[in-house]
Design a protein around this motif. Sequence first.
Motif, PDB file in Angstrom:
ATOM      1  N   VAL A  32      -5.985   0.197   3.693  1.00 48.30           N
ATOM      2  CA  VAL A  32      -6.752   0.034   2.456  1.00 48.30           C
ATOM      3  C   VAL A  32      -5.800  -0.122   1.272  1.00 48.30           C
ATOM      4  O   VAL A  32      -4.826   0.626   1.138  1.00 48.30           O
ATOM      5  N   GLN A  33      -6.089  -1.081   0.415  1.00 46.06           N
ATOM      6  CA  GLN A  33      -5.307  -1.292  -0.803  1.00 46.06           C
ATOM      7  C   GLN A  33      -5.971  -0.514  -1.941  1.00 46.06           C
ATOM      8  O   GLN A  33      -6.988  -0.922  -2.477  1.00 46.06           O
ATOM      9  N   TRP A  34      -5.380   0.605  -2.319  1.00 40.48           N
ATOM     10  CA  TRP A  34      -5.948   1.410  -3.395  1.00 40.48           C
ATOM     11  C   TRP A  34      -5.725   0.766  -4.756  1.00 40.48           C
ATOM     12  O   TRP A  34      -6.587   0.831  -5.626  1.00 40.48           O
ATOM     13  N   ASN A  35      -4.564   0.162  -4.972  1.00 37.57           N
ATOM     14  CA  ASN A  35      -4.268  -0.462  -6.254  1.00 37.57           C
ATOM     15  C   ASN A  35      -4.817  -1.885  -6.263  1.00 37.57           C
ATOM     16  O   ASN A  35      -4.184  -2.824  -5.790  1.00 37.57           O
ATOM     17  N   VAL A  36      -6.018  -2.041  -6.798  1.00 36.68           N
ATOM     18  CA  VAL A  36      -6.670  -3.351  -6.761  1.00 36.68           C
ATOM     19  C   VAL A  36      -6.097  -4.318  -7.801  1.00 36.68           C
ATOM     20  O   VAL A  36      -6.431  -5.502  -7.789  1.00 36.68           O
ATOM     21  N   PHE A  37      -5.244  -3.836  -8.690  1.00 34.65           N
ATOM     22  CA  PHE A  37      -4.651  -4.717  -9.701  1.00 34.65           C
ATOM     23  C   PHE A  37      -3.427  -5.466  -9.154  1.00 34.65           C
ATOM     24  O   PHE A  37      -2.930  -6.387  -9.791  1.00 34.65           O
ATOM     25  N   ASP A  38      -2.959  -5.056  -7.987  1.00 37.08           N
ATOM     26  CA  ASP A  38      -1.792  -5.693  -7.383  1.00 37.08           C
ATOM     27  C   ASP A  38      -2.247  -6.891  -6.554  1.00 37.08           C
ATOM     28  O   ASP A  38      -2.839  -6.731  -5.488  1.00 37.08           O
ATOM     29  N   LYS A  39      -1.989  -8.092  -7.049  1.00 38.18           N
ATOM     30  CA  LYS A  39      -2.317  -9.305  -6.307  1.00 38.18           C
ATOM     31  C   LYS A  39      -1.122  -9.664  -5.431  1.00 38.18           C
ATOM     32  O   LYS A  39      -0.201 -10.354  -5.851  1.00 38.18           O
ATOM     33  N   LYS A  40      -1.150  -9.175  -4.217  1.00 33.46           N
ATOM     34  CA  LYS A  40      -0.020  -9.315  -3.319  1.00 33.46           C
ATOM     35  C   LYS A  40       0.205 -10.783  -2.950  1.00 33.46           C
ATOM     36  O   LYS A  40      -0.735 -11.567  -2.852  1.00 33.46           O
ATOM     37  N   ASP A  41       1.462 -11.129  -2.745  1.00 34.01           N
ATOM     38  CA  ASP A  41       1.823 -12.487  -2.334  1.00 34.01           C
ATOM     39  C   ASP A  41       2.001 -12.495  -0.822  1.00 34.01           C
ATOM     40  O   ASP A  41       2.981 -11.977  -0.290  1.00 34.01           O
ATOM     41  N   TYR A  42       1.017 -13.060  -0.117  1.00 38.55           N
ATOM     42  CA  TYR A  42       1.038 -13.057   1.335  1.00 38.55           C
ATOM     43  C   TYR A  42       1.519 -14.408   1.883  1.00 38.55           C
ATOM     44  O   TYR A  42       1.307 -15.452   1.255  1.00 38.55           O
ATOM     45  N   GLU A  43       2.110 -14.369   3.075  1.00 42.41           N
ATOM     46  CA  GLU A  43       2.303 -15.591   3.838  1.00 42.41           C
ATOM     47  C   GLU A  43       0.997 -15.876   4.566  1.00 42.41           C
ATOM     48  O   GLU A  43       0.484 -15.015   5.277  1.00 42.41           O
ATOM     49  N   LYS A  44       0.473 -17.076   4.422  1.00 42.70           N
ATOM     50  CA  LYS A  44      -0.876 -17.376   4.863  1.00 42.70           C
ATOM     51  C   LYS A  44      -0.874 -18.356   6.034  1.00 42.70           C
ATOM     52  O   LYS A  44      -0.007 -19.221   6.133  1.00 42.70           O
ATOM     53  N   VAL A  45      -1.883 -18.205   6.893  1.00 46.50           N
ATOM     54  CA  VAL A  45      -2.082 -19.111   8.012  1.00 46.50           C
ATOM     55  C   VAL A  45      -3.550 -19.520   8.054  1.00 46.50           C
ATOM     56  O   VAL A  45      -4.393 -18.929   7.379  1.00 46.50           O
ATOM     57  N   SER A  85     -15.516  -5.859 -11.291  1.00 46.88           N
ATOM     58  CA  SER A  85     -15.274  -5.414  -9.923  1.00 46.88           C
ATOM     59  C   SER A  85     -14.129  -6.221  -9.343  1.00 46.88           C
ATOM     60  O   SER A  85     -14.092  -7.443  -9.471  1.00 46.88           O
ATOM     61  N   MET A  86     -13.195  -5.530  -8.720  1.00 45.33           N
ATOM     62  CA  MET A  86     -12.083  -6.183  -8.038  1.00 45.33           C
ATOM     63  C   MET A  86     -12.086  -5.726  -6.588  1.00 45.33           C
ATOM     64  O   MET A  86     -11.734  -4.576  -6.305  1.00 45.33           O
ATOM     65  N   GLY A  87     -12.526  -6.586  -5.705  1.00 44.68           N
ATOM     66  CA  GLY A  87     -12.576  -6.250  -4.295  1.00 44.68           C
ATOM     67  C   GLY A  87     -11.315  -6.703  -3.586  1.00 44.68           C
ATOM     68  O   GLY A  87     -10.839  -7.820  -3.793  1.00 44.68           O
ATOM     69  N   ARG A  88     -10.751  -5.818  -2.777  1.00 50.56           N
ATOM     70  CA  ARG A  88      -9.538  -6.142  -2.033  1.00 50.56           C
ATOM     71  C   ARG A  88      -9.723  -5.679  -0.591  1.00 50.56           C
ATOM     72  O   ARG A  88      -9.968  -4.502  -0.325  1.00 50.56           O
ATOM     73  N   GLY A  89      -9.588  -6.618   0.346  1.00 50.58           N
ATOM     74  CA  GLY A  89      -9.684  -6.220   1.733  1.00 50.58           C
ATOM     75  C   GLY A  89     -10.022  -7.367   2.645  1.00 50.58           C
ATOM     76  O   GLY A  89     -10.017  -8.539   2.251  1.00 50.58           O
ATOM     77  N   ALA A  90     -10.308  -7.043   3.909  1.00 44.92           N
ATOM     78  CA  ALA A  90     -10.433  -8.077   4.924  1.00 44.92           C
ATOM     79  C   ALA A  90     -11.135  -7.536   6.158  1.00 44.92           C
ATOM     80  O   ALA A  90     -11.375  -6.336   6.303  1.00 44.92           O
ATOM     81  N   GLY A  91     -11.411  -8.465   7.045  1.00 41.68           N
ATOM     82  CA  GLY A  91     -11.869  -8.135   8.381  1.00 41.68           C
ATOM     83  C   GLY A  91     -10.873  -8.662   9.386  1.00 41.68           C
ATOM     84  O   GLY A  91     -10.543  -9.855   9.382  1.00 41.68           O
ATOM     85  N   ALA A  92     -10.352  -7.785  10.229  1.00 40.86           N
ATOM     86  CA  ALA A  92      -9.347  -8.185  11.216  1.00 40.86           C
ATOM     87  C   ALA A  92     -10.019  -8.601  12.517  1.00 40.86           C
ATOM     88  O   ALA A  92     -11.019  -8.012  12.939  1.00 40.86           O
ATOM     89  N   SER A  93      -9.450  -9.623  13.141  1.00 44.16           N
ATOM     90  CA  SER A  93      -9.958 -10.098  14.419  1.00 44.16           C
ATOM     91  C   SER A  93      -8.788 -10.670  15.212  1.00 44.16           C
ATOM     92  O   SER A  93      -7.625 -10.430  14.871  1.00 44.16           O
ATOM     93  N   ALA A  94      -9.092 -11.439  16.238  1.00 43.32           N
ATOM     94  CA  ALA A  94      -8.045 -11.986  17.101  1.00 43.32           C
ATOM     95  C   ALA A  94      -7.889 -13.476  16.872  1.00 43.32           C
ATOM     96  O   ALA A  94      -8.856 -14.177  16.574  1.00 43.32           O
ATOM     97  N   ALA A  95      -6.660 -13.956  17.028  1.00 47.47           N
ATOM     98  CA  ALA A  95      -6.360 -15.386  16.972  1.00 47.47           C
ATOM     99  C   ALA A  95      -5.639 -15.780  18.251  1.00 47.47           C
ATOM    100  O   ALA A  95      -4.832 -15.018  18.776  1.00 47.47           O
ATOM    101  N   GLY A  96      -5.934 -16.981  18.731  1.00 53.94           N
ATOM    102  CA  GLY A  96      -5.254 -17.475  19.923  1.00 53.94           C
ATOM    103  C   GLY A  96      -5.866 -16.963  21.206  1.00 53.94           C
ATOM    104  O   GLY A  96      -6.963 -16.384  21.226  1.00 53.94           O
ATOM    105  N   GLY A  97      -5.152 -17.184  22.285  1.00 49.71           N
ATOM    106  CA  GLY A  97      -5.613 -16.775  23.604  1.00 49.71           C
ATOM    107  C   GLY A  97      -4.467 -16.807  24.591  1.00 49.71           C
ATOM    108  O   GLY A  97      -3.337 -17.196  24.253  1.00 49.71           O
ATOM    109  N   ILE A  98      -4.757 -16.383  25.790  1.00 52.09           N
ATOM    110  CA  ILE A  98      -3.768 -16.390  26.869  1.00 52.09           C
ATOM    111  C   ILE A  98      -4.402 -17.059  28.085  1.00 52.09           C
ATOM    112  O   ILE A  98      -5.476 -16.627  28.538  1.00 52.09           O
TER     113      ILE A  98
END
Length: 941
Positions: free
Chosen positions: A556-569, A393-406
């Motif tokens: 949604v990332q359909w191609n689960v074999f693609d390990k994308k190179d992200y800029e991370k925080v 099984s190759m799971g690809r995905g996330a849960g989006a939320s908020a960062a920071g404040g005003i």
Amino acid sequence: MMKMKNWLLTGLLFMIVSTVFSQGKITGIITDGSGGSLPGANVAIKGSNTATSTDFDGKFSLDAKISTGEVVITYLGYDSKTVKFTVSNNGVADLGEIVLASNSNELSEIVVKSSVVDIAKDRKTPVAVSTIKAAEIQQKLGTQEFPEILKNTPSVYATKAGGGFGDSSIRIRGFTQNNIAVMINGMPVNDMENGSVYWSNWAGLSDVASAIQVQRGLGASKLITPSVGGTINIVTKSSDMKEGGSVSSGFGNGNYFKIQGSYNTGKLDSGLSASVLLSQTMGQGYIQGTDFEGSNYYVALGYANKSDSHNFQLTVTGAPQWHNQRSTVSTIATYQKYGSIENPNTRYNPDAGFLNGEAYNIRKNYYHKPVASFNWDYKINETTKLSSVLYASMGRGAGASAAGGIRGKSYSDLVAFRTADGLVDYDKIVAYNSGQSVYINGFTGLQTRAKVNGLYQNTFSSGSNANTAAAASTGTTGISQTSSINSHDWYGAVINLNKKLSQTLTLDFGLDARTYTGYHFTVVNDLLGGNEFYDVLQQSSLPAGNHITTTYPTSVQWNVFDKKDYEKVSFNSTGKVKWYGVFTQLEYSKNNLTAFVQGALSQQGYKREDTFVYLPTNPLSSTPYKNILGGNVKGGANYNISEKSNVFVNAGYYDKQPFFNSVYPNNKSTLNPNLTNEKITGFEAGYGFRSKYFTANVNVYNTTWNDRYLKGNALPTSATIPANTTYTEFVGLNEVHSGVEIEANSKITDKLRFNGMFSYGIWEYKGNATVNAYYQADNTPVPGFQGTTIYMDKVKVGDAAQMTASLGASYEVLTRVTVDANYNFNNKLYAGINPVNFTSPTNKGSLELPSYGLVDAGFSYKMLVGQNKDKSVNFRLNVNNLFDKVYIAESRTNTFADDFVSGTSGPTYASSGQVYKGIATNNQVFFGFGRTWNFTLRYDF
């Protein structure tokens, strides 16, 4: 003499040719003996690859290439039957009505070929079990979540939680779903780091399941699984189903729409078979701002040789989806504010809003988790069988939320960014982020952010909430949408050797190996008008920090074999789990007695890699594996008193390893000094009764869970403890869950049937525990808050109804026209608790929520079509919560009506009128859904 020999040879040759080439048909109808047909029953000629399935009226027609033999009939939930036949060349052998005896909890070996799949058999396997068959799933699930099909089984409590697509949860005997083993065709699917099951990843299971079996308690699985509360065994359809297919379309409230198509080749003469299913689902959701879209694909390829000694099944299934969520839990008072005092707006979603005139929700889940499995079943000889499953099984995905404040306020603040109807004013957030002057509710005058190095810079900081002009002019923070990526690569294998030692003894021995790598990091999705995201949490980037301008879509990332190179925080870590296990089981079966003893041992290794928090030169950037040994032993016996009655007992002990986040708490690589295995002891006994018109099961159980590890929330804010800077750990939590369960079914007439269940549990904490507190920044202890006693003895376990009951009936009013209804009642439902609030021995315990009962109803009609009436058009209407009952499904807080509104004196919630159905209105709750409906039209061919 020569002529006679020639005649004899010619006659013998004619007989041989006639036997080899004779063609005939075998027909019949399969019923339950009470006027009910059994559609989808398997009919196979013994010793050959020739097989078919019954149609929707239980009828079958089978081409025979032999003149005499036997057909074997099997059907889910019924005893198999063998019938002899004789058919002349080009003739028809009508076997008439063939009655199968009910065996309501058994999954036949034709449906479940592999000994890897641990299915409990009625009147044989000594565990408490309920089985739901494909027809009921297909008919009644409708727009409900997958776990909700189980809500009418004893000791099961299923809710929709926040109400987003696939966000539902289930509890069995009071245990949450990360302590319930979920198996699909013998494969464990609980997350290997935390035991969780995210049902949105498995939204397509209802389309492909041939049956679901709920095994309460320690269950029948030979593997070491997190089955503290029970096991949900899901068996999917196999590739060698009857040739044919179906197309269907459904719609419902909330603009729900679903379309589905499937086709099965059946088992070909070559031994090959294939089955394909595709579906698409979409809608706006019942809860405000919970739009969703999901797909489902299922491909099964099979092969069996002529002797059926080798059977191969390759299955690939996945359900890529995205859905907006309701993650923020509102108080009852907030629901009332946007509805009325008597009629709260139960659909209210504090995360939903509009952006540029279109619906927008910063909270979103998007995931794709395909699973591929290869099953090989090898019948070595009449007494030995080898079953294996390799899966990935190759799971690809996330849960989006908020960062920071005003201005010190988050997007979900109840005042700052709210429109008059309570929605989030995302336009105002974008305007502020992009440098425009805006009015923020609760602040004086226009608020304008300043640039940093010529850019509008968003960070994780929420800024100052001081209501002054100086604070406004220097504010440099903003709100961004970020996603916590939780992807993984998972590979595993289960191998089981089944050996019949004698007529009475059978031995199983096997291996269970798994390897899991979880990828956890945060990416920026939307700067919402800002120019860059500035992050100072990565050690190697200090002191300059990271300036991020690249954003990534929440798609949604359909191609689960693609390990994308992200800029991370924020964070970036990899969790690795290695699992090695062995198991064995000895079963005794003779006459009316069946008994078994089973044992398993596993070693789990946990490793954490983190070059974000730690520099690469730091040994903590890559820890060695922390190996922990665990195991279980269990046994039981079933005795059939008569053809109608049976009794069983079982007992077991689990030494259960902790989850990954218990080994390495708080996203750090320092080992937990309080690490210990959890200990579970279970006892169970039951009685079963079977007759032609009535079946019933009664079970009693007791489960003790000692040394439970629980990571808690932050300590309350004080003068010395800033908000959200700490976390807590609870050590030595003990629970006892005991109760009684009753389940019954009755056929009053051929057309009228009843079903019912009742369960009553006493689920409590036992003894007291201790709490330790640590700072999030460096895992150092909070002074003065180590080893604090938590008074938990006799406190009720929350988040599940401890008394449930249901009563249902179906009636065939006209031929193939059926109406059905079911009443489900939930009582003794307690709020979820935070043990940190139980530092006083005089605490009030768990808050009891109001009981509630719901009525679901349905209407079905099947119209036979086609020249031979062997095809059908099916209509189904479901209405859930028919009377639109308003009810609280769960509460995240534990405030009593007689608690003070503030401080230690003054008015209480009750005295100040701040109560709803006896519950203080500052409790954070999720209401259940009101009335929902769906209609499905399906053509089967």
